[in-house]
Structures are given as C-alpha cells and as structure tokens.
Design an enzyme around this catalytic site. Structure first.
Site, mmCIF file in Angstrom:
data_model
loop_
_atom_site.group_PDB
_atom_site.id
_atom_site.type_symbol
_atom_site.label_atom_id
_atom_site.label_comp_id
_atom_site.label_asym_id
_atom_site.label_seq_id
_atom_site.Cartn_x
_atom_site.Cartn_y
_atom_site.Cartn_z
ATOM 1 C CG ASP A 17 -2.042 1.006 1.096
ATOM 2 O OD1 ASP A 17 -3.199 0.582 0.974
ATOM 3 O OD2 ASP A 17 -1.767 2.230 1.115
ATOM 4 C CB ILE A 18 0.807 4.291 -2.124
ATOM 5 C CG1 ILE A 18 1.893 5.206 -2.651
ATOM 6 C CG2 ILE A 18 -0.462 5.056 -1.796
ATOM 7 C CD1 ILE A 18 1.562 5.827 -4.007
ATOM 8 C CG ASN A 51 -12.609 -0.470 3.335
ATOM 9 O OD1 ASN A 51 -13.107 -0.810 4.404
ATOM 10 N ND2 ASN A 51 -11.362 -0.013 3.245
ATOM 11 C CG HIS A 95 -8.616 -3.027 -2.685
ATOM 12 N ND1 HIS A 95 -9.541 -2.311 -3.409
ATOM 13 C CD2 HIS A 95 -8.437 -2.346 -1.531
ATOM 14 C CE1 HIS A 95 -9.893 -1.229 -2.734
ATOM 15 N NE2 HIS A 95 -9.250 -1.233 -1.573
HETATM 16 P P1 AMP Z 1 -9.867 1.510 0.002
HETATM 17 O O1 AMP Z 1 -10.383 2.633 0.850
HETATM 18 O O2 AMP Z 1 -10.100 0.175 0.637
HETATM 19 O O3 AMP Z 1 -10.370 1.590 -1.419
HETATM 20 O O4 AMP Z 1 -8.301 1.697 0.008
HETATM 21 C C1 AMP Z 1 -7.527 2.002 -1.122
HETATM 22 C C2 AMP Z 1 -6.070 1.884 -0.733
HETATM 23 O O5 AMP Z 1 -5.302 2.001 -1.897
HETATM 24 C C3 AMP Z 1 -5.572 2.944 0.255
HETATM 25 O O6 AMP Z 1 -5.048 2.293 1.422
HETATM 26 C C4 AMP Z 1 -4.489 3.671 -0.529
HETATM 27 O O7 AMP Z 1 -3.393 4.065 0.264
HETATM 28 C C5 AMP Z 1 -4.097 2.630 -1.563
HETATM 29 N N1 AMP Z 1 -3.532 3.171 -2.804
HETATM 30 C C6 AMP Z 1 -4.026 4.161 -3.572
HETATM 31 N N2 AMP Z 1 -3.244 4.356 -4.650
HETATM 32 C C7 AMP Z 1 -2.234 3.464 -4.565
HETATM 33 C C8 AMP Z 1 -1.094 3.165 -5.375
HETATM 34 N N3 AMP Z 1 -0.838 3.827 -6.499
HETATM 35 N N4 AMP Z 1 -0.273 2.171 -4.966
HETATM 36 C C9 AMP Z 1 -0.513 1.492 -3.835
HETATM 37 N N5 AMP Z 1 -1.575 1.718 -3.026
HETATM 38 C C10 AMP Z 1 -2.420 2.702 -3.381
#
Ligand code: AMP
Length: 125
Positions: free
Chosen positions: A34-35, A96, A109
């Site tokens: 995760d970023i 989520n 995811h």
């Molecule tokens: P959600 O609220 O479950 O949709 O979480 C989305 C997740 O994606 C968050 O924890 C973000 O930090 C992560 N995220 C968004 N963009 C990226 C990216 N380019 N690479 C890795 N993780 C990401």
C-alpha cells in the site's frame, strides 16, 4: 449491476501504466505494498479480473480465480511473518465496499495489515 471503471488506479497498475511495489504475482492476482501504509505490514491483494468489490468477485469470478485469491492472501500472511500459525503475532484482512465503508479504489482488493497491535476492528460509533 456492477459498473467497472477501467480508469481506476489499480486497473492502471495492472496495465503497467503506473508503478507498484510488487510483493507477489500469481496467475489471477497481484499483491503489492500500500502506498500509504497503516501498519508495518500493509499489503493489498487484487484480482487481475475487472471486479468492483467482494460481492461482485464472489458472484462472477471463476473457481480458479477465487481459489487463487484465497491462497494468495494466506501466502502473504505467512510470507510477511504476520500469520500466527507461522509464529507471527497476527494480522487483519479488510475489504471496503461502497461509500459507507469508504472504498476509495473501485477495483476489488483486500488489505492485509499486521506487524503491530491492531486494536479492535471498529471504533465505537
Ligand atoms: P480503500 O479505501 O479500501 O479503497 O483503500 C484504497 C487503498 O489504496 C488505500 O489504502 C491507498 O493508500 C491505496 N492506494 C491508492 N493508490 C495506490 C497506489 N498507487 N499504490 C498502492 N496503493 C495505493
């Protein structure tokens, strides 16, 4: 019923249009860091297929995709050292779906979180 937006950030990662820190690749899944990690272990597992969320994936994915996804989640839990069965202190799997859960990326995811005490799953409302 399930409208998939192929411009979402995880679709772009799958197409190689933006980079990621890959943890594991399988036939049907990609796992990457995760970023914005919320814990020492914070890995995302996504299917390669175009699914919006967990119920979409459960309804329409093939048995091979479902099995690969479940085994990938388990393998990440073990490989990161978080799995209790491998001597780790534990982990949490979160997915989520939709606005009430604050789903930011509309590609299915799961988050695998571990490496620190995680507290209770939800704060009181
Ligand atoms: P959600 O609220 O479950 O949709 O979480 C989305 C997740 O994606 C968050 O924890 C973000 O930090 C992560 N995220 C968004 N963009 C990226 C990216 N380019 N690479 C890795 N993780 C990401």
């Amino acid at each position: 019923m399930y409208a998939y937006d192929n411009q979402n950030v995880f679709a772009k990662i799958l197409r190689g249009e933006i980079p990621n820190k890959t943890v594991l690749e399988t036939e049907h899944c990609l796992a990457f860091e995760d970023i914005a990690p919320q814990a020492p272990v914070h890995v995302l597992v996504i299917p390669r297929g175009a699914y919006v969320n967990a119920d979409h994936f459960a309804a329409e994915a093939s048995d091979a995709e479902l099995a690969d996804f479940a085994r990938t989640v388990g393998r990440i839990a073990r490989d990161t050292g978080a799995a209790p069965g491998s001597g780790g202190s534990g982990y949490r799997v979160i997915s989520n779906a939709g606005p009430a859960a604050v789903q930011e990326v509309p590609h299915y995811h799961v988050h695998i979180l571990g490496g620190r005490p995680l507290g209770r799953i939800l704060q009181p409302a």
